[in-house]
Design an enzyme around this catalytic site. Structure first.
Site, PDB file in Angstrom:
ATOM      1  CB  CYS A 263      -0.975  -0.044   1.171  1.00 14.12           C
ATOM      2  SG  CYS A 263      -2.045  -1.485   1.110  1.00 14.12           S
ATOM      3  CG  HIS A 353      -4.684  -3.921   2.816  1.00 17.77           C
ATOM      4  ND1 HIS A 353      -4.086  -3.516   3.986  1.00 17.77           N
ATOM      5  CD2 HIS A 353      -5.156  -2.795   2.232  1.00 17.77           C
ATOM      6  CE1 HIS A 353      -4.204  -2.201   4.112  1.00 17.77           C
ATOM      7  NE2 HIS A 353      -4.851  -1.741   3.055  1.00 17.77           N
ATOM      8  CD  GLU A 355      -3.473  -6.651   5.562  1.00 17.85           C
ATOM      9  OE1 GLU A 355      -4.431  -5.859   5.482  1.00 17.85           O
ATOM     10  OE2 GLU A 355      -2.458  -6.554   4.835  1.00 17.85           O
TER      11      GLU A 355
END
Length: 379
Positions: A263, A353, A355
């Site tokens: 990001c 992202h 995760e």
């Protein structure tokens, strides 16, 4: 921001900087708030969205009509607080229904002083932002509602997101350690520019001891933990203002330490390599964005939250101060750069992202790719 007690029947109004207004009811705290109006297309994961530090100073419009159905719990937040500056929903749940729920979303917003508005035609508002672009906005409720002309003037006095340097405002002030789960294999220095809690957890699952450092960390402080790799996190604000993280990353690249950024970290890598950045018209926010990994040809469904992007050529390998670089990932909706990799040094980044809290797990392999870089470097 001014706040008073909440009230579900309290009138509220949302005013955009171009003069368009939407009326509804107060949701959460009653008062006023300002920020940049953006929309999120995720149908689930509102609690993770609210607590993502990358949403600092943004008013989030939820495109999904029903919000709050599963309530709020103490396990799912991605940080210690809600970071959005305002929240816009169409039909809030009257009563949460989930075995993990501990309180309603309305109660949590009010508790943390987040001014919101409900009963708004979020589809019309989203279409407006898609056509006109993200813009400044104010939400006003209760005694904060005079005439809309006065409110519009106040919205236009609010700071813009372009030129905003925000990462230090959301990052940890003190370093802390997330221990490896199971046998420790590697040590990673993670630069907190607005890190989500799930990110160091995903690394810990792979045997990585993560030292989370403030955004102001120096190169000496990074290497004081003897890292096998360095990670640059997500975060809010305009990457053109992030001179310190860029200088820090250049120092890491000079030492040829394995590097991974996500990001905001992707935008920092872009700047460190000499590419520019620019503001997207309305950004990518949601958990359903299609991205192609150009190194494999695989298409992933990914979780996004960014309003800026890297300006790098899609059709060639670029020569940089740190060797050859190429665009490794691209968004299939609009061809925005979604990842970079160096071909002569162990460094790569993505704009989304991996995760994925909440969201799809298609990109979890990127943490394995980071682990492989550290294994290769050690060998």
């Amino acid at each position: 921001m001014t706040i008073s007690t909440r009230g579900a029947q309290t009138p509220a109004v949302l005013v955009l900087e171009d003069g368009r207004a939407f009326r509804g009811r107060a949701y959460g705290a009653v008062g006023e708030t300002f920020g940049e109006a953006v929309f999120s297309t995720g149908m689930t994961g509102y609690q993770e969205t609210l607590t993502d530090p990358s949403y600092h100073r943004q008013v989030v419009v939820m495109t999904a009509p029903h919000v709050g159905n599963t309530g709020v719990n103490d396990e799912d937040p991605e940080s210690g607080r809600i970071w959005v500056s305002g929240y816009v929903v169409r039909d809030p749940a009257r009563k949460p229904s989930n075995w993990r729920s501990q309180r309603s979303l309305d109660e949590e917003l009010a508790k943390q002083g987040v001014v919101g508005i409900s009963g708004v035609d979020t589809r019309a508002l989203t279409r407006h932002l898609r056509e006109r672009g993200a813009m400044r906005v104010g939400i006003f409720s209760g005694n904060a509602i005079p005439d809309e002309g006065t409110l519009l003037a106040r919205v236009r006095q609010a700071p813009e997101m372009t030129g905003a340097d925000l990462s230090a405002e959301v990052a940890t002030k003190e370093a802390y350690v997330v221990p490896a789960i199971g046998t420790k294999k590697f040590t990673v220095a993670a630069i907190d520019l607005g890190i989500k809690g799930m990110t160091p957890h995903r690394m810990a699952e792979r045997g990585i001891e993560v030292h989370v450092l403030p955004a102001t960390a120096t190169l000496e402080e990074v290497y004081a933990v003897n890292p096998d790799g360095v990670f640059f996190s997500n975060g809010p604000g305009d990457p053109s203002t992030a001179d310190h993280p860029v200088a820090l990353m250049r120092g890491v690249l000079e030492r040829k330490t394995p590097l991974f950024g996500i990001c905001f970290g992707n935008q920092i890598l872009g700047r460190a390599l000499g590419f520019g950045t620019y503001k997207l018209k309305y950004g990518h926010r949601g958990i359903n964005q299609p991205v192609q990994d150009r190194t494999t040809g695989k298409v992933e469904v990914t979780a996004h939250n960014h309003g800026f992007a890297v300006d790098a050529p899609l059709d060639k390998v670029s020569d940089t101060e740190f060797g050859r670089a190429e665009v490794s990932h691209v968004c299939l909706n609009d061809q925005v750069v979604e990842g970079l990799q160096l071909l002569d040094r162990p460094a790569f980044s993505v704009q989304y992202h991996p995760e994925a809290a909440a969201g799809p797990h298609d990109a979890a392999y990127l943490f394995d790719r980071f682990t492989t870089l550290m294994e290769d470097q050690r060998a």
